[in-house]
Design a protein around this motif. Structure first.
Motif, PDB file in Angstrom:
ATOM      1  N   GLY A  58       0.545  -0.941  -0.417  1.00  0.00           N
ATOM      2  CA  GLY A  58      -0.037   0.016   0.044  1.00  0.00           C
ATOM      3  C   GLY A  58       0.764   1.420  -0.351  1.00  0.00           C
ATOM      4  N   THR A  59       2.388   1.666   1.072  1.00  0.00           N
ATOM      5  CA  THR A  59       2.582   2.743   0.615  1.00  0.00           C
ATOM      6  C   THR A  59       3.507   2.342  -0.455  1.00  0.00           C
ATOM      7  N   VAL A  60       3.966   1.560  -1.467  1.00  0.00           N
ATOM      8  CA  VAL A  60       4.294   1.722  -2.750  1.00  0.00           C
ATOM      9  C   VAL A  60       3.327   2.098  -3.860  1.00  0.00           C
ATOM     10  N   ALA A  61       2.400   1.421  -3.588  1.00  0.00           N
ATOM     11  CA  ALA A  61       1.308   2.303  -3.996  1.00  0.00           C
ATOM     12  C   ALA A  61       0.833   3.448  -4.490  1.00  0.00           C
ATOM     13  N   ALA A  62       0.431   4.189  -3.363  1.00  0.00           N
ATOM     14  CA  ALA A  62       0.505   5.262  -2.444  1.00  0.00           C
ATOM     15  C   ALA A  62       1.457   5.990  -3.683  1.00  0.00           C
ATOM     16  N   GLY A  63       2.743   5.939  -4.010  1.00  0.00           N
ATOM     17  CA  GLY A  63       3.098   7.284  -4.505  1.00  0.00           C
ATOM     18  C   GLY A  63       2.998   7.216  -6.604  1.00  0.00           C
ATOM     19  N   GLU A  64       1.892   5.951  -6.643  1.00  0.00           N
ATOM     20  CA  GLU A  64       1.037   6.126  -7.991  1.00  0.00           C
ATOM     21  C   GLU A  64       2.460   6.244  -9.356  1.00  0.00           C
ATOM     22  N   GLY A  65       3.458   4.939  -8.673  1.00  0.00           N
ATOM     23  CA  GLY A  65       4.211   4.492 -10.094  1.00  0.00           C
ATOM     24  C   GLY A  65       5.893   6.195  -9.086  1.00  0.00           C
ATOM     25  N   PHE A  66       5.637   6.589  -8.537  1.00  0.00           N
ATOM     26  CA  PHE A  66       6.454   7.336  -8.301  1.00  0.00           C
ATOM     27  C   PHE A  66       7.240   7.062  -6.956  1.00  0.00           C
ATOM     28  N   PRO A  67       8.438   8.040  -6.647  1.00  0.00           N
ATOM     29  CA  PRO A  67       9.299   6.982  -5.562  1.00  0.00           C
ATOM     30  C   PRO A  67       8.298   8.235  -3.715  1.00  0.00           C
ATOM     31  N   VAL A  68       8.179   6.831  -3.297  1.00  0.00           N
ATOM     32  CA  VAL A  68       7.579   7.597  -1.678  1.00  0.00           C
ATOM     33  C   VAL A  68       9.033   7.410  -1.110  1.00  0.00           C
ATOM     34  N   ALA A  69       8.918   8.580  -0.054  1.00  0.00           N
ATOM     35  CA  ALA A  69      10.135   8.956   0.508  1.00  0.00           C
ATOM     36  C   ALA A  69       9.323   8.496   2.021  1.00  0.00           C
TER      37      ALA A  69
END
Length: 82
Positions: free
Chosen positions: A22-33
Motif C-alpha cells: 500500500g505504501t508503494v502504491a501510494a506513490g502511484e509509480g513515483f518514489p515514496v520517501a
C-alpha cells in the motif's frame, strides 16, 4: 537540520511495516520517501520504476563512453579481415 525531500509522497517506517504494498502504491509509480523520526531514511520505488532508472543510467554511461571515443583515430578493416 533541514532535509530535502525528493518525493511528493511520504510515509513513516511504521506505515511501511504495516502495509508495504500500500505504501508503494501510494506513490502511484513515483518514489515514496520513508521517514524515520521525521527525517528521510530511504526512498521506496516500484520495480518498474527502478528498472527504468537503471536503464537510463546505463544509457548515460554508454553515451559518455561513446563521447570519449568519438575523437579517437578510426581503424579501417575490410570484410575479409573480419
Amino acid at each position: 537540520m533541514a532535509h530535502i525531500l525528493l518525493a511528493e509522497t511520504t510515509a513513516s517506517v511504521s506505515e511501511l511495516k504495516r502495509n508495504p504494498m500500500g505504501t508503494v502504491a501510494a506513490g502511484e509509480g513515483f518514489p515514496v520517501a520513508i521517514l524515520n523520526r521525521n527525517e528521510p531514511a530511504f526512498y521506496c520505488i516500484p520495480a518498474k520504476t527502478y528498472e527504468a532508472l537503471m536503464n537510463r543510467l546505463e544509457d548515460l554511461e554508454l553515451n559518455a563512453i561513446a563521447d570519449a571515443r568519438q575523437d579517437q583515430n578510426e581503424i579501417e578493416v575490410t570484410l575479409d579481415e573480419l
